[in-house]
Design an enzyme around this catalytic site. Structure first.
Site, short mmCIF file in Angstrom:
data_model
loop_
_atom_site.label_atom_id
_atom_site.label_comp_id
_atom_site.label_asym_id
_atom_site.label_seq_id
_atom_site.Cartn_x
_atom_site.Cartn_y
_atom_site.Cartn_z
CE LYS A 1 -3.06 1.04 3.61
NZ LYS A 1 -2.87 2.43 4.02
CB SER A 2 3.77 2.31 2.06
OG SER A 2 3.17 2.23 3.32
N GLY B 1 -5.32 8.25 5.10
CA GLY B 1 -4.40 9.14 5.81
C GLY B 1 -3.10 9.34 5.04
NE ARG C 1 -5.84 8.41 10.64
CZ ARG C 1 -5.24 7.56 9.82
NH1 ARG C 1 -5.90 7.07 8.78
NH2 ARG C 1 -3.99 7.21 10.03
CB SER D 1 4.63 9.90 11.60
OG SER D 1 3.88 9.98 10.41
CG ASP E 1 0.10 -0.02 9.47
OD1 ASP E 1 -0.32 0.81 10.29
OD2 ASP E 1 0.54 0.30 8.35
CE LYS F 1 -0.77 4.29 12.76
NZ LYS F 1 0.07 4.99 11.79
NE ARG G 1 -5.74 0.27 12.75
CZ ARG G 1 -5.03 0.38 11.63
NH1 ARG G 1 -3.71 0.36 11.69
NH2 ARG G 1 -5.62 0.52 10.47
NE ARG H 1 -2.99 -1.81 8.28
CZ ARG H 1 -2.60 -2.21 7.07
NH1 ARG H 1 -2.66 -3.48 6.74
NH2 ARG H 1 -2.15 -1.34 6.18
C1 S3P Z 1 2.37 4.76 6.23
C2 S3P Z 1 2.97 5.02 7.43
C3 S3P Z 1 2.39 4.59 8.72
C4 S3P Z 1 1.37 3.47 8.56
C5 S3P Z 1 0.41 3.74 7.43
C6 S3P Z 1 1.15 3.94 6.12
C7 S3P Z 1 3.01 5.28 5.01
O1 S3P Z 1 1.77 5.69 9.31
O2 S3P Z 1 0.65 3.27 9.75
O3 S3P Z 1 -0.48 2.65 7.29
O4 S3P Z 1 2.67 4.81 3.90
O5 S3P Z 1 3.86 6.16 5.12
P1 S3P Z 1 2.63 6.75 10.20
O6 S3P Z 1 3.81 7.05 9.41
O7 S3P Z 1 1.79 7.96 10.41
O8 S3P Z 1 2.92 6.02 11.47
#
Ligand code: S3P
Length: 432
Positions: A23-24, A95, A123, A168, A316, A343, A347, A390
């Site tokens: 996903k990222s 997010g 958020r 983060s 996650d 999140k 969670r 999740r």
């Molecule tokens: C993500 C970073 C994480 C993760 C999110 C995806 C990303 O969040 O929880 O599902 O793609 O950079 P944080 O960086 O805010 O912890």
């Protein structure tokens, strides 16, 4: 009503699956491809709703993006090619899209309005809004710009030196992306290392990003060049099946072509530490991202403590780890994980309430939880996903060891990150 009946399954899990793309990395491929000169192609793109949101948002800013299943073509328009959108940008539940996008929009000379669903609208955005304002962007919204809907007017940006106040990757990435537009070198200090997909992918697009211990430097004005990207399998999706197999004695499954970037592999370290029998083989690199196969066998497990630098490497995965811990011998303590409260839902509360309903002895703390492992059977009944993918998948994995029927409310949210989740779960029961 969006509800699903999950019958108990007495059998073991066996077989091989390819989990969908990360996903990222999928989000970042669309974003950087849009800012690049020339064409970018993406293979094994995650067609989860969040990543489709990213495509739609960039299309509405004038980028030509063609999606055919998990293959995507992006005709980049360069760093200054985004147009204003007549309509507000709908960020849905995502997010990552929102926070990274704010970093990009901060450097345009356009005005945008961003909104999202109920969960996203709760958020915190000040974590990216504060540094972006420091760089010169005009941002406003509810709670002085902390909550969506937000409006942003991009400006010519100045570089900053910024110490991340939260661990983060989203905040780090937003500042790195804004740094591309700044007049000079932006430096970010990251006290605890978070996922580094943005840094790695920027380099693949020919951008110079330098890491010196806990500092990351990026200079503005660099040109991104379109590339061909293949997305590794998402370890955060694979985690649900690793844990399902670990929970069910005599199971043995293999997950193929999973991303093994060390900033994401905390789940492997923890399961091994809990005594799970597993092998991990790095088979190749896709771009700069290591990829490999993971085999997991089910059996007895012991409790553990999770804290500190490990937490961002498995943030996650904590809901599904909590479920596994409930079946391990002894206590499991999760701390330093307050971020879980921010999140898609809180969670910590959602996991603790769900596990309690299942009959687990578990207690929420400010920054985590304490889980008492047991062999008492889990209770069936009606469970909520809290509209959080999740949490929904955690409940579905509980069905692997639950002897009673589970009704899952709002299971459709699972398609945020894993649209084929139930097909893959079924496949692990039919490959014996
Ligand atoms: C993500 C970073 C994480 C993760 C999110 C995806 C990303 O969040 O929880 O599902 O793609 O950079 P944080 O960086 O805010 O912890």
């Amino acid at each position: 009503m969006d509800q699903m009946e999950i019958q108990p399954r007495p059998h073991t899990l066996n077989g091989t699956i390819h989990v969908p793309g990360d996903k990222s990395i999928s989000h970042r491929a669309i974003m950087l491809g849009s800012l690049a000169e020339g064409r970018t192609t993406v293979k094994r793109f995650l067609t989860g709703e969040d990543c489709l949101t990213t495509i739609q948002v960039f299309q509405s800013m004038g980028i030509h993006i063609e999606q055919n299943g998990d293959e995507v073509k992006i005709e980049g328009k360069g760093l200054h090619g985004l147009s204003e959108s007549v309509t507000p940008l709908n960020l849905g539940n995502s997010g990552t899209t929102t926070r990274l996008l704010l970093g990009i929009l901060a450097g345009t000379s356009n005005h945008y309005t961003l909104f999202g669903d109920q969960s996203l609208s709760k958020r915190p955005m000040n974590r990216v809004v504060d540094p972006l304002r420091e760089m010169g962007a005009f941002i406003d919204g509810r709670e002085h710009g902390n909550l969506l809907p937000l409006s942003i007017r991009g400006q010519s940006l100045k570089p900053i030196h910024y110490r991340l106040p939260v661990n983060s990757a989203q905040v780090k990435s937003a500042i790195l992306l804004a740094g591309l537009f700044a007049d000079g070198t932006t430096t970010i200090m990251e006290p605890v290392k978070t996922r580094d997909h943005t840094e790695r992918m920027l380099q693949a697009f020919d951008v110079n990003v330098k890491r010196e211990e806990d500092l990351i430097h990026i200079s503005g004005g660099q040109t991104l060049t379109g590339v061909d990207i293949e997305v590794p399998g998402d370890i955060s999706s694979a985690a649900f099946f690793m844990c399902a197999a670990a929970l069910k004695e005599n199971s043995e499954i293999t997950l193929k072509d999973v991303g093994l970037n060390p900033t994401r592999t905390g789940i492997i370290d923890v399961l091994k530490d809990m005594g799970v029998s597993m092998t991990v083989n790095t088979t190749r690199h896709i771009g700069d991202e290591p990829v490999g196969d993971i085999t997991v066998k089910g059996g007895a497990m012991n409790g553990t403590t999770l804290s500190g630098d490990l937490i961002p490497r498995l943030i996650d995965e904590l809901p599904i780890i909590a479920l596994v811990a409930s079946r391990a011998e002894g206590k499991t303590i999760i701390k330093d994980a307050e971020e879980l409260r921010y999140k898609e839902t809180d969670r910590i509360q959602a996991v603790v309430d769900t596990l309690k309903q299942m009959g687990v002895e578990v207690e929420a703390t400010r920054d985590g939880m304490i889980i008492e492992g047991s062999t008492n059977p889990l209770k069936g009944g009606t469970y909520s996903s809290y509209h959080d993918h999740r949490i929904g998948m955690m409940v579905a994995v509980a069905s692997v060891i639950c002897e009673e029927k589970i009704m899952l409310d709002h299971p459709s949210c699972i398609s945020i990150s894993y649209p084929s989740f139930f097909d893959h779960l079924d496949a692990l029961y039919t490959q014996r």
